[in-house]
Design a protein around this motif. Structure first.
Motif, PDB file in Angstrom:
ATOM      1  N   GLY A  29      -0.841 -12.999  -8.666  1.00 14.40           N
ATOM      2  CA  GLY A  29      -1.705 -13.740  -7.776  1.00 14.40           C
ATOM      3  C   GLY A  29      -2.544 -14.812  -8.276  1.00 14.40           C
ATOM      4  O   GLY A  29      -3.324 -15.388  -7.583  1.00 14.40           O
ATOM      5  N   ARG A 164     -11.001 -14.608  -5.447  1.00 17.52           N
ATOM      6  CA  ARG A 164     -10.952 -14.222  -6.818  1.00 17.52           C
ATOM      7  C   ARG A 164     -11.937 -15.152  -7.762  1.00 17.52           C
ATOM      8  O   ARG A 164     -11.573 -15.598  -9.007  1.00 17.52           O
ATOM      9  N   THR A 414      -1.663   5.648  -0.137  1.00 19.29           N
ATOM     10  CA  THR A 414      -1.413   4.442  -0.944  1.00 19.29           C
ATOM     11  C   THR A 414       0.267   4.318  -1.049  1.00 19.29           C
ATOM     12  O   THR A 414       0.941   3.252  -0.936  1.00 19.29           O
ATOM     13  N   LEU A 418       2.460   1.499   0.335  1.00 19.29           N
ATOM     14  CA  LEU A 418       3.236   0.554  -0.631  1.00 19.29           C
ATOM     15  C   LEU A 418       4.778   0.913  -0.809  1.00 19.29           C
ATOM     16  O   LEU A 418       5.248   0.087  -1.366  1.00 19.29           O
ATOM     17  N   VAL A 461      -7.673  -0.560   1.493  1.00 23.72           N
ATOM     18  CA  VAL A 461      -6.285  -1.588   1.197  1.00 23.72           C
ATOM     19  C   VAL A 461      -6.660  -2.437   0.219  1.00 23.72           C
ATOM     20  O   VAL A 461      -5.473  -2.973  -0.381  1.00 23.72           O
ATOM     21  N   ASP A 462      -7.789  -2.855  -0.112  1.00 20.96           N
ATOM     22  CA  ASP A 462      -7.888  -3.875  -1.177  1.00 20.96           C
ATOM     23  C   ASP A 462      -7.489  -3.281  -2.610  1.00 20.96           C
ATOM     24  O   ASP A 462      -6.975  -3.793  -3.579  1.00 20.96           O
ATOM     25  N   MET A 464      -5.496  -0.710  -3.036  1.00 25.34           N
ATOM     26  CA  MET A 464      -3.785  -0.566  -2.697  1.00 25.34           C
ATOM     27  C   MET A 464      -3.284  -1.771  -3.155  1.00 25.34           C
ATOM     28  O   MET A 464      -2.119  -1.961  -4.015  1.00 25.34           O
ATOM     29  N   GLU A 465      -3.839  -2.948  -2.792  1.00 22.59           N
ATOM     30  CA  GLU A 465      -3.207  -4.303  -3.223  1.00 22.59           C
ATOM     31  C   GLU A 465      -3.226  -4.441  -4.867  1.00 22.59           C
ATOM     32  O   GLU A 465      -2.573  -5.104  -5.331  1.00 22.59           O
ATOM     33  N   GLU A 466      -4.639  -4.090  -5.403  1.00 22.88           N
ATOM     34  CA  GLU A 466      -4.675  -4.049  -6.797  1.00 22.88           C
ATOM     35  C   GLU A 466      -3.518  -3.426  -7.536  1.00 22.88           C
ATOM     36  O   GLU A 466      -3.168  -3.889  -8.459  1.00 22.88           O
ATOM     37  N   ALA A 468      -0.498  -2.422  -6.376  1.00 20.76           N
ATOM     38  CA  ALA A 468       0.764  -3.156  -6.154  1.00 20.76           C
ATOM     39  C   ALA A 468       0.755  -4.182  -6.871  1.00 20.76           C
ATOM     40  O   ALA A 468       1.865  -4.679  -7.607  1.00 20.76           O
ATOM     41  N   ARG A 469      -0.276  -5.227  -7.107  1.00 20.65           N
ATOM     42  CA  ARG A 469      -0.275  -6.464  -8.063  1.00 20.65           C
ATOM     43  C   ARG A 469      -0.122  -5.913  -9.335  1.00 20.65           C
ATOM     44  O   ARG A 469       0.628  -6.563 -10.274  1.00 20.65           O
ATOM     45  N   TYR A 473       4.968  -6.499  -8.305  1.00 11.16           N
ATOM     46  CA  TYR A 473       5.416  -6.572  -6.980  1.00 11.16           C
ATOM     47  C   TYR A 473       6.958  -6.281  -7.242  1.00 11.16           C
ATOM     48  O   TYR A 473       7.632  -5.662  -6.399  1.00 11.16           O
TER      49      TYR A 473
END
Length: 817
Positions: A29, A164, A414, A418, A461-462, A464-466, A468-469, A473
């Protein structure tokens, strides 16, 4: 943001090569836009052996050196005291872009100099400028300095997204790389213990915050006995590596810590602060301030200022002032480390048109937890680079402490979102790698505390994004949703809209798209009656401007503005169309401000509308075509072509009553109906309306309810076999009143339902002499055909006479004399 690989390696042991690192950061990201070697200019610097040194006339210090470059010789003018014959040293060739500027061939005292013999300082690799840099005697002339010194430092230019702010510094990027490579993060040391004098900071300075909403935290430390001067080479080199210009050791430390830790700092000359005090408050009315760039700026009333006991000394979070800057004579320094409201800094920065490295970071959200650590780090570095004594303790005004953000994260949820199979332990490890605190609950869920430097984390969800990141990905397995095999038919409205766009483009019209927000005065420009429903606006609660204060109730305003804009730029022949929604308050809807039941809400009426516009020439002039202005029948032809393309039959065009001609010219407009249902209007735009919008010449519009039009489009099409027998045409010429609508006569002819009649159309209209005044001669052509046999002429003539008699009787028409 720029970051050098050498600086990054000071905080994490990077094993990836630069290109792989750039790809990994981008996938995490943090998009890397460019990767470049900051020592690439050394490719234009070669090793040269001095063959001969000759004196130069008229100069005691300059010498003419003849140098061997391996494949050729070069003459160079040099003033270095240590240059000697047989010496091998670096020669910057013409075109070399050194830190101090680009080297060019020049004529000096009538001698040609083909480059420059360089010191280490001039090459930007140390601060030694005592003379030409000697290279080893075993170095072959002509070799490039980049190869000889093996000097390379890749610089990454990273596009940091606004959410960020934690990555607007070296430590933030290093944290991400450490998580990628599963390496420890090497944090900067900042221990001032044992370096403080007995005098307390509270005896030397004081801080008060008058507006804690705009400045929730302000910390300060004081140094005495400092010596302001040039920074050591390592400090200047770090700043130069990220594109910052060194100033002096005090200022350079504040910039270094900002780039290292992301916390903007400011250094004040304590002796120039009245009362040795810092007061954080808003500017007030009619105030101005001279910033460090020498510009006097008028301050907004609500601008947050850093003041002393008498005057402003800095614009909070943006830029300091000339009246308190660090000077060569400064001996006492107050270091500021504060946390300012991001919204407040952004507002004042935009109002002043002043953006700095500090404001750029504060606008995106600072880290209230880094204030004290960055202050300590700067104090220690100033002691190292400028000497002096550090006052005991630190002032830390913190009237609004920040509560930690704790979030509950379900492992099952999660993995479901994902499409992964991570265990709770794996999720915890990933989050802990970037300094999140994780506690495991008995039910398998996680309680996660977001660090203060991550203002973007607010929901599960933030997190969860971390996960995944950080996991990558690309490593998430591809999966497809379970969907039913049943296929739903396409929505008719969408299908018809697509067909309308295709047909209008085929007719030579260009599609336009306008904002749904318009000015409330748009209806006045269109001449709408006070009671017209199109004045029932849906008002915008927080409009961008008065020109976008309400939702549009017609497409006309935007279309006319676009037409005027194009015409003013030389595009005079226009065919435009738009299909979009208009919005109106429902009739008799309650006042939205009136009290009602909880959750009760009245939504506006949304109607999809089609608007077509044409002005100028019918076609562009050429050697085969004369320029002919478009007219009512061009737009009518477009409407008929549209209906035919959609498979809509039985369209009627009837005179539009004058009472309905708000923005069209009376007598030059028609109501459009299909199967007896009103669809809209067609006609010439009123000259008064065109004048208000600045549109010259006649213009024509077709305005229809696209939703109703879609309802008239048949779901299935009927086909008929090609006729086997020829048709026969007959004409009927009648003398009619000029006010008679010929469309009514054509409709009557069709309603006669003669079995042999296939179609009817107008062939000719003539209203000149010898036709009586107020009358017109109209010729209709009627086509007859039998599906079973070839018609005889007498049979077609008999039916034609019958139709003519019925028309004459019904419409009081006469035959020509």
């Amino acid at each position: 943001m720029k970051i050098s690989l050498s600086w990054l390696k000071a905080h994490v042991n990077v094993e990836m090569d630069p290109q792989s690192l750039a790809g990994a950061l981008t996938m995490a990201g943090l998009e890397v836009e460019t990767v470049s070697d900051r020592f690439a200019y050394l490719e234009n610097v070669a090793a040269a052996r001095i063959l001969e040194i000759l004196p130069m006339k008229g100069s005691d210090s300059l010498k003419l050196c003849r140098a061997d470059l391996g494949d050729r010789e070069a003459s160079v003018v040099c003033g270095a005291p240590n240059v000697a014959e047989g010496m091998i040293c670096p020669l910057a060739l013409p075109g070399a872009a050194l830190p101090g500027g680009t080297v060019k061939a020049a004529r000096i005292r009538k001698e040609t100099s083909e480059g420059m013999l360089c010191s280490a300082a001039e090459l930007g690799i140390s601060d030694d400028h005592s003379g030409v840099m000697p290279l080893g005697d075993d170095i072959a002339p002509g070799r490039r300095l980049s190869e000889i010194l093996s000097l390379s430092d890749m610089v990454f230019d990273i596009d940091i997204t606004p959410n960020r702010p934690d990555c607007l510094n070296v430590l933030g990027i290093a944290r991400e790389v450490a998580a990628m490579e599963n390496k420890p993060l090497l944090r900067p040391g900042a221990d001032a213990s044992g370096k403080e004098m007995e005098t307390s900071v509270f005896d030397l300075a004081e801080v008060s915050i008058k507006d804690p909403d705009l400045c929730p935290r302000y910390a300060a430390r004081v140094l005495e006995g400092v010596t302001v001067g040039p920074s050591p080479f390592w400090l200047k080199d770090r700043l130069l590596s990220v594109g910052m210009k060194p100033v002096n050791n005090i200022v350079d430390v504040t910039n270094f810590v900002m780039m290292e830790m992301g916390q903007p700092l400011h250094a004040f000359d304590l002796d120039r602060l009245a009362g040795h005090a810092i007061v954080v408050k808003t500017a007030g009315k009619n105030k101005s301030f001279v910033t460090l760039d020498g510009v006097e700026r008028a301050l907004p009333e609500d601008a947050l200022m850093i003041c002393d006991a008498e005057k402003p000394v800095a614009i909070a979070g943006i830029m300091g002032g000339m009246n308190s800057e660090i000077e060569p004579s400064t001996t006492r320094v107050l270091i500021e480390s504060a946390y300012f409201s991001s919204a407040g800094v952004r507002k004042i920065s935009k109002a002043l048109g002043l953006s700095t490295e500090a404001s750029y970071r504060f606008e995106r959200g600072g880290d209230p937890g880094a204030t004290a650590a960055a202050l300590e780090r700067a104090a220690v570095l100033m002691l190292e680079t400028a000497g002096g004594r550090l006052a005991k303790g630190a002032i830390d005004e913190f009237p609004q402490p920040f509560a930690e953000k704790k979030l509950s994260l379900g492992a099952k949820e999660t993995n479901r979102l994902l499409g992964t199979g991570f265990s709770a332990n794996e999720m915890a490890r990933l989050l802990e790698s970037i300094d999140f605190k994780v506690e495991k609950e008995e039910n398998g869920d996680l309680t996660v505390t977001a660090p203060s430097f991550r203002p973007d984390i607010g929901r599960p969800v933030d997190l969860m994004e971390e996960i995944a990141r950080l996991s990558g990905y690309d490593d998430i397995p591809a999966s497809f949703p379970a969907i039913s095999g049943q296929i739903s038919p396409p929505v008719k409205q969408l299908d018809v809209r697509t067909k309308i766009k295709g047909l209008m483009k085929g007719f030579g019209f260009f599609e336009t798209i306008h904002y749904s927000f318009v000015s409330a005065e748009s209806c006045d420009l269109l001449g709408l009656d006070e009671n017209d429903r199109r004045r029932d606006f849906v008002k915008i609660l927080n409009p961008l401007s008065t020109q976008q204060a309400v939702m549009r109730t017609t497409l006309l305003h935007g279309m006319f503005e676009t037409a005027a804009r194009n015409i003013s730029r030389g595009s005079k022949n226009l065919r435009l169309f738009e299909i979009g929604k208009v919005f109106r308050v429902f009739p008799n809807a309650p006042d939205p401000k009136a009290p009602g039941k909880p959750g009760e809400e009245t939504l506006p009426e949304e109607t999809e509308t089609l608007l077509c516009f044409q002005t100028g020439a019918r076609w562009e002039r050429s050697w085969t075509l004369k320029e002919t202005p478009c007219d009512f029948y061009d737009m009518k032809g477009a409407a008929e072509g549209l209906f035919k393309g959609l498979g809509v039959g039985d369209a009627q065009f009837t005179a539009l009553p004058e009472s309905h001609c708000a923005y069209v010219k009376p007598g030059h407009a028609a109501a459009v109906s299909i199967n007896g249902q009103y669809m809209g209007l067609l006609g010439e735009v009123s000259p008064g309306v065109l004048e208000k919008y600045g549109i010259p010449g006649p213009a024509f519009i077709l305005e229809m309810n696209a939703h109703s039009l879609a309802g008239a489009v048949p779901d299935t099409l009927k086909t008929e076999p090609l006729p086997k027998f020829p048709s026969v045409s007959r004409d009927i010429t009648l003398i009619l009143d000029k006010g008679m609508e010929t469309g009514r006569i054509l409709e009557a002819i069709r309603e006669f339902q003669e079995p042999l009649m296939e179609g009817a159309r107008i062939l000719d209209v003539f209203d000149k002499s010898p036709i009586p005044e107020g009358k017109a001669s109209v010729t209709f052509r009627i086509t007859y055909r039998s599906l079973e046999r070839t018609l005889e002429d007498e049979e077609a003539t008999r039916v034609n006479r019958k139709i003519a008699d019925r028309i004459m009787d019904q419409f009081k028409a006469d035959l020509p004399a």
